[in-house]
Design a protein around this motif. Structure first.
Motif, PDB file in Angstrom:
ATOM      1  N   UNK A 161     -13.802 -25.033  26.392  1.00  0.00           N
ATOM      2  CA  UNK A 161     -14.770 -24.387  25.526  1.00  0.00           C
ATOM      3  C   UNK A 161     -14.667 -24.945  24.121  1.00  0.00           C
ATOM      4  N   UNK A 162     -15.568 -24.536  23.277  1.00  0.00           N
ATOM      5  CA  UNK A 162     -15.552 -24.962  21.878  1.00  0.00           C
ATOM      6  C   UNK A 162     -15.693 -23.742  20.978  1.00  0.00           C
ATOM      7  N   UNK A 163     -15.158 -23.870  19.769  1.00  0.00           N
ATOM      8  CA  UNK A 163     -15.298 -22.782  18.806  1.00  0.00           C
ATOM      9  C   UNK A 163     -14.754 -21.479  19.342  1.00  0.00           C
ATOM     10  N   UNK A 164     -15.576 -20.418  19.261  1.00  0.00           N
ATOM     11  CA  UNK A 164     -15.181 -19.092  19.723  1.00  0.00           C
ATOM     12  C   UNK A 164     -15.706 -18.784  21.121  1.00  0.00           C
ATOM     13  N   UNK A 165     -16.050 -19.830  21.888  1.00  0.00           N
ATOM     14  CA  UNK A 165     -16.453 -19.620  23.279  1.00  0.00           C
ATOM     15  C   UNK A 165     -15.325 -18.945  24.052  1.00  0.00           C
ATOM     16  N   UNK A 166     -15.660 -18.088  25.018  1.00  0.00           N
ATOM     17  CA  UNK A 166     -14.600 -17.511  25.864  1.00  0.00           C
ATOM     18  C   UNK A 166     -13.826 -18.610  26.577  1.00  0.00           C
ATOM     19  N   UNK A 167     -12.588 -18.312  26.929  1.00  0.00           N
ATOM     20  CA  UNK A 167     -11.769 -19.276  27.666  1.00  0.00           C
ATOM     21  C   UNK A 167     -12.414 -19.595  29.012  1.00  0.00           C
ATOM     22  N   UNK A 168     -12.423 -20.866  29.377  1.00  0.00           N
ATOM     23  CA  UNK A 168     -12.917 -21.255  30.698  1.00  0.00           C
ATOM     24  C   UNK A 168     -11.835 -20.977  31.735  1.00  0.00           C
ATOM     25  N   UNK A 169     -12.221 -21.007  33.012  1.00  0.00           N
ATOM     26  CA  UNK A 169     -11.241 -20.804  34.078  1.00  0.00           C
ATOM     27  C   UNK A 169     -10.137 -21.860  34.014  1.00  0.00           C
ATOM     28  N   UNK A 170     -10.518 -23.104  33.725  1.00  0.00           N
ATOM     29  CA  UNK A 170      -9.520 -24.176  33.628  1.00  0.00           C
ATOM     30  C   UNK A 170      -8.570 -23.932  32.471  1.00  0.00           C
ATOM     31  N   UNK A 199      -7.282 -16.202  21.294  1.00  0.00           N
ATOM     32  CA  UNK A 199      -6.599 -15.627  20.134  1.00  0.00           C
ATOM     33  C   UNK A 199      -7.533 -15.573  18.933  1.00  0.00           C
ATOM     34  N   UNK A 200      -7.323 -14.574  18.089  1.00  0.00           N
ATOM     35  CA  UNK A 200      -8.085 -14.484  16.849  1.00  0.00           C
ATOM     36  C   UNK A 200      -7.669 -15.618  15.907  1.00  0.00           C
ATOM     37  N   UNK A 201      -8.610 -16.138  15.114  1.00  0.00           N
ATOM     38  CA  UNK A 201      -8.253 -17.203  14.167  1.00  0.00           C
ATOM     39  C   UNK A 201      -7.378 -16.662  13.038  1.00  0.00           C
ATOM     40  N   UNK A 202      -6.621 -17.553  12.433  1.00  0.00           N
ATOM     41  CA  UNK A 202      -5.839 -17.176  11.256  1.00  0.00           C
ATOM     42  C   UNK A 202      -6.787 -16.831  10.110  1.00  0.00           C
ATOM     43  N   UNK A 203      -6.279 -16.113   9.118  1.00  0.00           N
ATOM     44  CA  UNK A 203      -7.119 -15.659   8.012  1.00  0.00           C
ATOM     45  C   UNK A 203      -7.824 -16.828   7.324  1.00  0.00           C
ATOM     46  N   UNK A 204      -7.123 -17.938   7.157  1.00  0.00           N
ATOM     47  CA  UNK A 204      -7.706 -19.094   6.468  1.00  0.00           C
ATOM     48  C   UNK A 204      -8.693 -19.860   7.338  1.00  0.00           C
ATOM     49  N   UNK A 205      -8.748 -19.516   8.642  1.00  0.00           N
ATOM     50  CA  UNK A 205      -9.612 -20.252   9.575  1.00  0.00           C
ATOM     51  C   UNK A 205     -10.908 -19.515   9.882  1.00  0.00           C
ATOM     52  N   UNK A 206     -11.054 -18.301   9.381  1.00  0.00           N
ATOM     53  CA  UNK A 206     -12.257 -17.511   9.673  1.00  0.00           C
ATOM     54  C   UNK A 206     -13.493 -18.233   9.137  1.00  0.00           C
ATOM     55  N   UNK A 207     -14.484 -18.410  10.008  1.00  0.00           N
ATOM     56  CA  UNK A 207     -15.709 -19.095   9.621  1.00  0.00           C
ATOM     57  C   UNK A 207     -15.649 -20.598   9.764  1.00  0.00           C
ATOM     58  N   UNK A 208     -14.494 -21.157  10.080  1.00  0.00           N
ATOM     59  CA  UNK A 208     -14.349 -22.603  10.253  1.00  0.00           C
ATOM     60  C   UNK A 208     -14.731 -22.969  11.686  1.00  0.00           C
ATOM     61  N   UNK A 209     -15.838 -23.746  11.862  1.00  0.00           N
ATOM     62  CA  UNK A 209     -16.265 -24.083  13.223  1.00  0.00           C
ATOM     63  C   UNK A 209     -15.276 -25.001  13.942  1.00  0.00           C
ATOM     64  N   UNK A 224      -8.436 -23.791  18.725  1.00  0.00           N
ATOM     65  CA  UNK A 224      -8.573 -22.784  19.792  1.00  0.00           C
ATOM     66  C   UNK A 224      -7.173 -22.466  20.319  1.00  0.00           C
ATOM     67  N   UNK A 225      -6.847 -21.191  20.323  1.00  0.00           N
ATOM     68  CA  UNK A 225      -5.553 -20.736  20.825  1.00  0.00           C
ATOM     69  C   UNK A 225      -5.778 -19.609  21.826  1.00  0.00           C
ATOM     70  N   UNK A 226      -4.805 -19.407  22.686  1.00  0.00           N
ATOM     71  CA  UNK A 226      -4.891 -18.336  23.692  1.00  0.00           C
ATOM     72  C   UNK A 226      -3.639 -17.475  23.631  1.00  0.00           C
ATOM     73  N   UNK A 227      -3.834 -16.153  23.720  1.00  0.00           N
ATOM     74  CA  UNK A 227      -2.727 -15.205  23.788  1.00  0.00           C
ATOM     75  C   UNK A 227      -2.495 -14.818  25.245  1.00  0.00           C
ATOM     76  N   UNK A 228      -1.275 -15.007  25.706  1.00  0.00           N
ATOM     77  CA  UNK A 228      -0.905 -14.662  27.082  1.00  0.00           C
ATOM     78  C   UNK A 228       0.164 -13.577  27.028  1.00  0.00           C
ATOM     79  N   UNK A 229      -0.033 -12.479  27.769  1.00  0.00           N
ATOM     80  CA  UNK A 229       0.954 -11.394  27.774  1.00  0.00           C
ATOM     81  C   UNK A 229       1.523 -11.198  29.170  1.00  0.00           C
ATOM     82  N   UNK A 230       2.827 -10.978  29.213  1.00  0.00           N
ATOM     83  CA  UNK A 230       3.546 -10.704  30.459  1.00  0.00           C
ATOM     84  C   UNK A 230       4.378  -9.432  30.275  1.00  0.00           C
TER      85      UNK A 230
END
Length: 282
Positions: A88-97, A132-142, A146-152
């Motif tokens: 994906x790109x930007x704030x697109x949802x995570x793809x299955x891959x 994952x939500x963007x860092x404060x300094x990254x808000x609005x930056x296209x 892209x980061x993902x939060x994984x919880x176990x």
């Protein structure tokens, strides 16, 4: 006399030539890989045989050379993360891959070998994988990373493990471990809680209601549609066996007969950590 000598020398030379030719024929017969070779030294013949067998030109020759040299020792194999696949790109949802890849990256060998899931098997219980939500300094930056939060959830010591994976670099950039934190339950946890209830004497009412409604015996969670909510201990509101709920992972179930009615099981609590069932006080 000179003519006789020349005549004998001619016979000797001729005999030697025949012997050499005979030796060459024997070598040609006994050397491997030359059968069917043409006058150019066998390359074209080998290539034609390979093409007839469905191989690319030159492939048969390379295989022949490998066989002549003996089988090579296979190199060691290093486990690699899953291929990136669709991204994906930007704030697109995570793809299955992307989900598959970050799960594999987040669940390293150390975590897998030292934790347990809801059924007691090796490896933690996966709960969620989210962008994952963007860092404060990254808000609005296209072009923000892209980061993902994984919880176990680790049932071995009742620990919530959260890891953030950078999708571009494929590395874990943050790890957080907490106790006493109880996020919503996964489907696998609700299913295991239902199976524990069915197997417990306190599940007799659930099974009786199911049989009254369907005429069939309830033997597995697969026969129900089940959701569940996290239960936390409240002083004086539950039997002592449930006092650790909140530190332990406990659930109250809301079972529903498939294509049928709900069954009231709100007074029952399943402690998944201790694998016990208890009834709340009236």
């Amino acid at each position: 006399m000179r003519k006789i000598v020349h005549r004998h020398l001619g016979k000797v030379v001729a005999g030697a030539a025949i012997a050499v030719a005979g030796t060459a024929v024997m070598v040609g017969i006994t050397l491997p890989g030359t059968a069917g070779a043409d006058e150019t030294g066998g390359t074209q013949g080998t290539t034609r045989a390979g093409q007839q067998a469905g191989q690319e030109p030159g492939q048969g020759q390379e295989q022949g050379q490998g066989q002549g040299q003996g089988a090579a020792v296979a190199p060691g194999v290093v486990e690699q993360p899953a291929a990136e696949g669709d991204k994906g790109t930007g704030r697109d949802p995570l793809t299955d891959d992307e989900i598959t890849r970050v799960e594999q990256i987040a669940l390293n060998r150390q975590l897998r070998d030292t934790s347990e899931d809801v059924e007691g098997d090796r490896g933690p219980q996966r709960l969620t994988v989210d962008l994952a939500d963007p860092e404060a300094a990254e808000v609005g930056d296209p072009d923000a990373p892209r980061r993902a939060d994984v919880t176990f959830y680790d049932y071995r010591d009742d620990t919530l493990v959260s890891r953030t994976v950078d999708l571009a670099s494929g590395k874990v950039v943050r790890t957080d471990t907490q106790r006493g934190v109880q996020p919503p339950l996964s489907r696998e946890e609700n299913v295991e809680a239902t199976n524990l209830l069915i197997a417990d004497p306190l599940g007799a009412g659930l099974k009786a209601d199911y049989k009254d409604a369907t005429g069939k015996a309830l033997t597995s969670a697969d026969q129900l549609l089940v959701t569940g909510g996290v239960y936390r201990a409240t002083p004086g509101a539950q039997p002592a066996v449930l006092d650790k709920c909140g530190e332990h992972r406990c659930v109250r179930l809301f079972p529903k007969i498939k294509n049928g009615s709900w069954i009231d099981a709100r007074t029952l609590v399943i402690d998944l950590s201790a694998r016990k069932v208890a009834k709340l006080k009236d």
